[in-house]
Every structure is written in C-alpha cells, then in structure tokens.
Write a protein that holds these residues in place. Sequence first.
Motif, short mmCIF file in Angstrom:
data_model
loop_
_atom_site.label_atom_id
_atom_site.label_comp_id
_atom_site.label_asym_id
_atom_site.label_seq_id
_atom_site.Cartn_x
_atom_site.Cartn_y
_atom_site.Cartn_z
N PRO A 184 -5.65 -40.73 -26.16
CA PRO A 184 -5.92 -41.45 -24.92
C PRO A 184 -6.05 -40.53 -23.70
O PRO A 184 -6.74 -40.85 -22.75
CB PRO A 184 -4.70 -42.38 -24.78
N PHE A 185 -5.37 -39.38 -23.72
CA PHE A 185 -5.43 -38.47 -22.59
C PHE A 185 -6.75 -37.69 -22.54
O PHE A 185 -7.06 -37.06 -21.53
CB PHE A 185 -4.27 -37.47 -22.65
N MET A 186 -7.53 -37.72 -23.63
CA MET A 186 -8.77 -36.95 -23.71
C MET A 186 -9.97 -37.86 -23.87
O MET A 186 -11.06 -37.42 -24.23
CB MET A 186 -8.68 -35.96 -24.88
N ALA A 187 -9.78 -39.15 -23.61
CA ALA A 187 -10.82 -40.14 -23.86
C ALA A 187 -12.07 -39.95 -23.01
O ALA A 187 -13.12 -40.54 -23.31
CB ALA A 187 -10.27 -41.55 -23.66
N ALA A 188 -11.99 -39.14 -21.96
CA ALA A 188 -13.15 -38.94 -21.08
C ALA A 188 -14.30 -38.25 -21.80
O ALA A 188 -15.45 -38.40 -21.41
CB ALA A 188 -12.75 -38.14 -19.85
N PHE A 189 -14.01 -37.49 -22.85
CA PHE A 189 -15.08 -36.72 -23.50
C PHE A 189 -15.02 -36.74 -25.01
O PHE A 189 -15.93 -36.22 -25.67
CB PHE A 189 -15.05 -35.26 -23.01
N THR A 190 -13.98 -37.33 -25.62
CA THR A 190 -13.92 -37.36 -27.07
C THR A 190 -13.28 -38.65 -27.55
O THR A 190 -12.38 -39.19 -26.90
CB THR A 190 -13.14 -36.15 -27.63
N SER B 170 -12.13 -36.38 -14.64
CA SER B 170 -13.37 -35.61 -14.57
C SER B 170 -13.16 -34.36 -15.40
O SER B 170 -12.02 -33.95 -15.66
CB SER B 170 -13.73 -35.25 -13.13
N PHE B 171 -14.25 -33.73 -15.83
CA PHE B 171 -14.11 -32.59 -16.72
C PHE B 171 -15.27 -31.62 -16.55
O PHE B 171 -16.36 -31.97 -16.06
CB PHE B 171 -14.03 -33.04 -18.18
N GLU B 172 -15.04 -30.38 -16.97
CA GLU B 172 -16.09 -29.37 -17.03
C GLU B 172 -15.73 -28.39 -18.15
O GLU B 172 -14.63 -27.84 -18.18
CB GLU B 172 -16.21 -28.61 -15.72
#
Length: 372
Positions: A195-201, A286-288
């Motif tokens: 759940p903590f990484m749901a922005a990209f995976t 947000s991520f990069e």
Amino acid sequence: VSLTSHFMPGHIRTAPWVKCNVNKTNFIINDTVWNINPAEITYHDNTVDVNDVRIWSGNQYLTIDGRASAASTDTIKMRLKNMDLDYVFGTLGINYVNFGGMATGDFIGYSLMSKTPVAYTPELFVKGLTYNGGLLGDANIRSWWDGTDKKVALQAKINEKGKRVADINGGIWLGKDSLSFGLDASKVNIKFLQPFMAAFTSNVSGRASGETLLYGTFKDINLRGRVFADTISMLVDYTNTVYSGSDSVIIDPGYINVSNFTLHDTEGHTATLNGWVRHRYFHEPSFEFKISNARNFLCYNTNSLINPDWYGTIYGNGGGTISGHPGVVDILVDMQTAPKSTFTFVLSDREDAADYTFLTFSDRRKDEELAK
C-alpha cells in the motif's frame, strides 16, 4: 443484537439492579453469519456480572464470562478461538493498519471498575499473521493496558517455519487516536509494503531486514527506517516490466529514497536506479525514478490486450526517467533501442500519419535509393 432489560429498584440504601438478557440472534459481517447465544448480564453496585456471552461463526468464537468490579479478586475473561483479525481491524478503519490471521488466546481483567484497572493477555497466538495483506508468519503476542500512558501496549514475536523473522513492539494510545509500532525484521516478507508503494506498482514481493517505525494518528500514518532488501521484485505498472534487486532503501517521514540500486530485468540484464517517493502521510504521493547504465535492458513489455494503441517489447541502451503522481505519469527516455526490440503503433482510421506530430516517419527504401 436482541436484548431484554429489566430494571429493579434497590432498597433505600442500596443501588438498583439492572438485568439484561441477551437473546439468541445473528448478524452478518462481510457476508459471514455470526450467532449470539442466550446469555445474562447484570449490573449492581458498580459490579457487572457476565454469564457466558458467546459469539460464534463456524469454528470461530468469542466468549466473555466473569465479574468486573473494583476488587482485584473479581476477574472477567474474554476468550478467542480461531478469530479472524480481519474482522477486528476492518471495523477499526485505521489507515495502513490492517492485521489479519486466526487468533486464539485469553484476555483477562480485574479491578476493572477501579481507578487502576488491570487488563492483559498473557499470550495470544495468531496463526498466519498478515499485515496489509502480506503474510508475516505465526505470532505470539503479549499485550496489556498501560494506565499511566493510557495505551494498549503490545509485544509480538513472529516466526516463519520455525525461524524468527520479526519482533514488534509498540502500542495504541486510545485517548489520542494515535499509534506507534517498531518492527525489527530479519528477512521478513515485504508484501506489507504494497500500500505504501501503490503510486507506481501493484505487485511487490521479496524479503527485507532492518528496523522500521510505523507511527502517527489513525488517519495520518508515517514510516521511517533503514531497510536492506535481501531480495525484492517489483512490477512497474506503466511499462509492465518486472525488476528485481538487492540493496538498501532509506525511509524517512514523507520521503522514501533509493540510491544506486542495481536493477535486474527478467532476462538478467542490469541498470542503475536512483529515485524517490514523496508523500503526505502516504496521501498525495509523487515519485521520480531515474534509470542509467542500461545495456540491453527490458524497458517496455506490453501487448494489444494491455494497450491496443501501442504495444511491444523494447530493449534499450542508455537511461530514462519516470515521474509523476497517480493518474499523471511522465516518461522521458534517452536510449537507443537494442536488438530484439519490436513495437507496434496503431494509427487511427480517422487521422493521417502527419497528424501524429510527435512522430517522425521515414521511408527506408527512399533513403537507400538516395544513398546510391
């Protein structure tokens, strides 16, 4: 729940009696029928007597029996047998605190009606403890009421196939709607990070070791720690590629940092990953991520079912950047395609090729003739 209550006045100098009959009934939680057996509860002179309250479904049950008063000699006991913790934490509705597993054990209390109540569980065994849907192992848990700090304290030792994988220490401050749990892990299943990484995976698997701290309020949760990924595998949703690796990840409040992480694609080719994820209590992420030093690296792997407009299998040499937030993703690539790459772009019947201004078309045969 069906109850029948009787109010019986006391004598001049005695308190009234309240008698409550719990009637046989049932209710439904998550499509599961739960039953309540007939029981009796009475209240008199700051004393509560509970006579065999039993709530059950199949082989799961909860019983409450005993007396709650100010006296240390009066004890009340709640017994759990194969109770699914998903029901409990699903009811609490605390963000990112979703424990599951089948719990068996006793909760004991005495002096409950005094200013210094005592409540504890000497050992609660949870078969198949999960956190955020990720299996951690079997847990032996001790918990108790800390009257000084007004919290439910908790200690847990988690084992998987007879080997220690994690210790958890922490508590829940009920009056402050806050919590804090420290995790000391040794090759623990990292599925709980999903759940903590749901922005990209949408798929994370592997093992990790290190110390982390989950803390915050019931609505706003933060995480910090230093974790070594013994093994990690992750699906990048936007490119449908799976990468794996083994290296350190630094987690600070509101910020997850990945530095010089060596990635492996599914065919054994490598690249270097640097990147970050920012969030506000795991809201508004947000991520990069920047990839460099890629050689024959699998960068894109889709088919017409995933994306009917453009699809293919692309290997690349060079680097690129993926950045954005949920719903908006920017991909900047500085690469040369490597051998075995294939790509299909479907032109719309309603538009000419020239309408796709972001593409440059060339006629190889014409270029070869001009070269002669």
